[in-house]
Design a protein around this motif. Sequence first.
Motif, PDB file in Angstrom:
ATOM      1  N   ASN A   1      -4.277   3.268   1.269  1.00  0.00           N
ATOM      2  CA  ASN A   1      -4.795   3.446  -0.083  1.00  0.00           C
ATOM      3  C   ASN A   1      -3.784   4.093  -1.021  1.00  0.00           C
ATOM      4  N   LYS A   2      -2.571   4.269  -0.539  1.00  0.00           N
ATOM      5  CA  LYS A   2      -1.545   4.885  -1.377  1.00  0.00           C
ATOM      6  C   LYS A   2      -0.173   4.424  -0.904  1.00  0.00           C
ATOM      7  N   LYS A   3       0.685   4.128  -1.885  1.00  0.00           N
ATOM      8  CA  LYS A   3       2.063   3.749  -1.566  1.00  0.00           C
ATOM      9  C   LYS A   3       2.963   4.400  -2.600  1.00  0.00           C
ATOM     10  N   GLU A   4       3.957   5.152  -2.117  1.00  0.00           N
ATOM     11  CA  GLU A   4       4.869   5.856  -3.022  1.00  0.00           C
ATOM     12  C   GLU A   4       6.282   5.328  -2.894  1.00  0.00           C
ATOM     13  N   ASP A   5       6.974   5.282  -4.022  1.00  0.00           N
ATOM     14  CA  ASP A   5       8.388   4.957  -4.032  1.00  0.00           C
ATOM     15  C   ASP A   5       9.004   5.730  -5.185  1.00  0.00           C
ATOM     16  N   GLY A   6       9.517   6.913  -4.879  1.00  0.00           N
ATOM     17  CA  GLY A   6      10.089   7.755  -5.933  1.00  0.00           C
ATOM     18  C   GLY A   6       9.025   8.190  -6.921  1.00  0.00           C
ATOM     19  N   ARG A   7       9.228   7.880  -8.202  1.00  0.00           N
ATOM     20  CA  ARG A   7       8.270   8.284  -9.229  1.00  0.00           C
ATOM     21  C   ARG A   7       7.081   7.316  -9.342  1.00  0.00           C
ATOM     22  N   PHE A   8       7.128   6.242  -8.612  1.00  0.00           N
ATOM     23  CA  PHE A   8       6.097   5.194  -8.714  1.00  0.00           C
ATOM     24  C   PHE A   8       5.140   5.268  -7.528  1.00  0.00           C
ATOM     25  N   THR A   9       3.837   5.307  -7.834  1.00  0.00           N
ATOM     26  CA  THR A   9       2.811   5.371  -6.799  1.00  0.00           C
ATOM     27  C   THR A   9       1.698   4.384  -7.103  1.00  0.00           C
ATOM     28  N   ILE A  10       1.302   3.633  -6.089  1.00  0.00           N
ATOM     29  CA  ILE A  10       0.120   2.778  -6.206  1.00  0.00           C
ATOM     30  C   ILE A  10      -1.039   3.481  -5.512  1.00  0.00           C
ATOM     31  N   PHE A  11      -2.170   3.554  -6.203  1.00  0.00           N
ATOM     32  CA  PHE A  11      -3.407   4.020  -5.609  1.00  0.00           C
ATOM     33  C   PHE A  11      -4.349   2.825  -5.488  1.00  0.00           C
ATOM     34  N   PHE A  12      -4.917   2.643  -4.309  1.00  0.00           N
ATOM     35  CA  PHE A  12      -5.713   1.449  -4.032  1.00  0.00           C
ATOM     36  C   PHE A  12      -7.127   1.843  -3.606  1.00  0.00           C
ATOM     37  N   ASN A  13      -8.125   1.225  -4.218  1.00  0.00           N
ATOM     38  CA  ASN A  13      -9.531   1.490  -3.892  1.00  0.00           C
ATOM     39  C   ASN A  13     -10.186   0.163  -3.509  1.00  0.00           C
ATOM     40  N   LYS A  14     -10.287  -0.075  -2.208  1.00  0.00           N
ATOM     41  CA  LYS A  14     -10.793  -1.363  -1.719  1.00  0.00           C
ATOM     42  C   LYS A  14     -12.262  -1.559  -2.077  1.00  0.00           C
ATOM     43  N   ARG A  15     -13.053  -0.490  -1.997  1.00  0.00           N
ATOM     44  CA  ARG A  15     -14.491  -0.599  -2.259  1.00  0.00           C
ATOM     45  C   ARG A  15     -14.759  -1.032  -3.694  1.00  0.00           C
ATOM     46  N   GLU A  16     -13.991  -0.461  -4.625  1.00  0.00           N
ATOM     47  CA  GLU A  16     -14.198  -0.793  -6.032  1.00  0.00           C
ATOM     48  C   GLU A  16     -13.325  -1.952  -6.485  1.00  0.00           C
ATOM     49  N   LYS A  17     -12.482  -2.455  -5.603  1.00  0.00           N
ATOM     50  CA  LYS A  17     -11.559  -3.560  -5.932  1.00  0.00           C
ATOM     51  C   LYS A  17     -10.713  -3.203  -7.154  1.00  0.00           C
ATOM     52  N   LYS A  18     -10.087  -2.037  -7.044  1.00  0.00           N
ATOM     53  CA  LYS A  18      -9.211  -1.578  -8.125  1.00  0.00           C
ATOM     54  C   LYS A  18      -7.938  -1.006  -7.528  1.00  0.00           C
ATOM     55  N   PHE A  19      -6.868  -1.110  -8.279  1.00  0.00           N
ATOM     56  CA  PHE A  19      -5.644  -0.423  -7.898  1.00  0.00           C
ATOM     57  C   PHE A  19      -4.890  -0.044  -9.172  1.00  0.00           C
ATOM     58  N   SER A  20      -4.114   1.003  -9.077  1.00  0.00           N
ATOM     59  CA  SER A  20      -3.429   1.510 -10.265  1.00  0.00           C
ATOM     60  C   SER A  20      -1.994   1.887  -9.915  1.00  0.00           C
ATOM     61  N   LEU A  21      -1.170   1.858 -10.950  1.00  0.00           N
ATOM     62  CA  LEU A  21       0.222   2.275 -10.834  1.00  0.00           C
ATOM     63  C   LEU A  21       0.388   3.552 -11.642  1.00  0.00           C
ATOM     64  N   HIS A  22       0.865   4.602 -10.982  1.00  0.00           N
ATOM     65  CA  HIS A  22       1.155   5.861 -11.657  1.00  0.00           C
ATOM     66  C   HIS A  22       2.674   6.031 -11.723  1.00  0.00           C
ATOM     67  N   ILE A  23       3.161   6.256 -12.929  1.00  0.00           N
ATOM     68  CA  ILE A  23       4.590   6.506 -13.115  1.00  0.00           C
ATOM     69  C   ILE A  23       4.726   7.966 -13.519  1.00  0.00           C
ATOM     70  N   ALA A  24       5.198   8.770 -12.584  1.00  0.00           N
ATOM     71  CA  ALA A  24       5.339  10.200 -12.850  1.00  0.00           C
ATOM     72  C   ALA A  24       6.623  10.476 -13.622  1.00  0.00           C
ATOM     73  N   ASP A  25       6.601  11.578 -14.410  1.00  0.00           N
ATOM     74  CA  ASP A  25       7.793  11.980 -15.164  1.00  0.00           C
ATOM     75  C   ASP A  25       8.401  10.776 -15.893  1.00  0.00           C
ATOM     76  N   SER A  26       7.602  10.123 -16.697  1.00  0.00           N
ATOM     77  CA  SER A  26       8.034   8.895 -17.377  1.00  0.00           C
ATOM     78  C   SER A  26       9.307   9.101 -18.184  1.00  0.00           C
ATOM     79  N   GLN A  27      10.164   8.105 -18.139  1.00  0.00           N
ATOM     80  CA  GLN A  27      11.433   8.136 -18.856  1.00  0.00           C
ATOM     81  C   GLN A  27      11.493   6.994 -19.862  1.00  0.00           C
ATOM     82  N   PRO A  28      12.250   7.152 -20.947  1.00  0.00           N
ATOM     83  CA  PRO A  28      12.372   6.040 -21.904  1.00  0.00           C
ATOM     84  C   PRO A  28      12.827   4.745 -21.238  1.00  0.00           C
TER      85      PRO A  28
END
Lengths: 113, 113
Positions: free
Chosen positions: B55-82
């Motif tokens: 339900n989670k995959k990280e690669d540096g500042r990029f993380t995917i959160f996955f919710n199978k029950r709700e059929k949703k997934f999101s991309l979080h970009i931490a410390d966003s840069q221009p």
Amino acid sequence: GGIITQTPKFLIGQEGQKLTLKCQQNFNHDTMYWYRQDSGKGLRLIYYSITENDLQKGDLSEGYDASREKKSSFSLTVTSAQKNEMAVFLCASSILGDQNTLYFGAGTRLSVL
Amino acid sequence: QQQVRQSPQSLTVWEGETAILNCSYEDSTFDYFPWYHQFPGESPALLIAIRPVSNKKEDGRFTIFFNKREKKFSLHIADSQPGDSATYFCAASLASSGQKLVFGQGTILKVYL
């Protein structure tokens, strides 16, 4: 590494004209794709070819033909260009066992007068 | 029928903030969920991907959160840069259809200083 070459980069056509877009890849990938990119609509699959002698319709195949001439090349034909149509056509390829990772070309930008 | 829906259509954040991009899908048989990014004037490229076994995959500042029950997934970009400013596409793979990717409509991300 490899590269996907799409020609032409820009294509201007007339309404009703038949237009052909070409794609070459030197990754030695088995699977090739044609996607259409419109603003606000994401990437929509037109045609794909899993292996050299295969041709599959995507969700947007109406109005298009495709041809997999050989493993390295995949052509797309707009059978009758629509007036004021503007879109970017993206060719992509992938390894047969990893069809989830697509490598894209730079695109052909189509404008129809 | 849009099988993969993406929101928001555009997102603006300040440098250093976390950008959150959302995706939902309809078909529970989808088994692979990548994010692609596309910088202005360039073609899309794979950024990060997840399979439903986690339900989670990280690669540096990029993380995917996955919710199978709700059929949703999101991309979080931490410390966003221009330099993160780009269009981001989520996608889903349908194994029974030869693993062709279905893309969302895209989110245009702008990161300001």
